[in-house]
Design an enzyme around this catalytic site. Sequence first.
Site, PDB file in Angstrom:
ATOM      1  N   GLU A  68      81.688  -0.448 -15.740  1.00  0.00           N
ATOM      2  CA  GLU A  68      80.816   0.467 -15.460  1.00  0.00           C
ATOM      3  C   GLU A  68      79.040   0.183 -14.812  1.00  0.00           C
ATOM      4  O   GLU A  68      78.415   0.286 -16.068  1.00  0.00           O
ATOM      5  CB  GLU A  68      80.237   2.114 -16.374  1.00  0.00           C
ATOM      6  N   CYS A 106      73.964   7.172 -15.897  1.00  0.00           N
ATOM      7  CA  CYS A 106      74.305   6.424 -14.474  1.00  0.00           C
ATOM      8  C   CYS A 106      75.169   7.136 -13.234  1.00  0.00           C
ATOM      9  O   CYS A 106      75.226   7.588 -12.516  1.00  0.00           O
ATOM     10  CB  CYS A 106      75.734   5.494 -14.517  1.00  0.00           C
TER      11      CYS A 106
END
Length: 235
Positions: A2, A36
């Site tokens: 990720e 994020c």
Amino acid sequence: MELGGKASAIVLEDADIELAARECARGAFANSGQACMSTERILVSNKIIEPFRQAFLKEVNAWDSGHGESCILIQHAAVERNRRLARSAEEFGATLLAGNPHAPEALPSLGQESKLRLRPAVIDCVDKRMDVYYEESFGPTVSLYQIKSDDEAIRLANDTEYGLSSAIFTTNLSRGLNLASQIDTGAVHINSITVHDEASLAHGGQKNSGWGRFNAEWGINEFLQPKVVTYAECA
């Protein structure tokens, strides 16, 4: 793996405005925006923009990390990045609805300036000339955009190099699912926060938000190499 994100939350005219305002504030400012999956863009139907602005700013004013203080960031460089994004947007004509990138933040107990604190910032009237349109703030900075149609919402949500998480607020499930199928992100959450990761569901991004998936069987499969062996019995 990720990587970064530039998550959009789409607020349609049939949305529950109070719910959308609360979840967008949580998505933008939880962990001081240092995630994020944080909500970086809020795309609001022009039919409800004024009541949403009022509801959202009420949530922002009550937020301040949830303790009546400025958000705390992990390093001074992150504070300066968020200040730069807000200042740059202002120079190109954006309106700052909350926060002040020019004002120093003080330590509440000592009255001294803090290099790691920053008030939540809400930037209105953002366009492509501004760094904040594309750049991930990774901090307590969020931009507001007015949309006139579902097609415009999809176009804006996908106009980024990232594709990790997104959200849609609507009371029409069919419409929400239709939009979700067109957003190029690894996850779309209808009527919920963009910072959302279920241990039993595959998690990961599209485009420059990483590759592969983790959690549950999908995470295990990333470490496995399938092999096919067949057998035909001899006559």
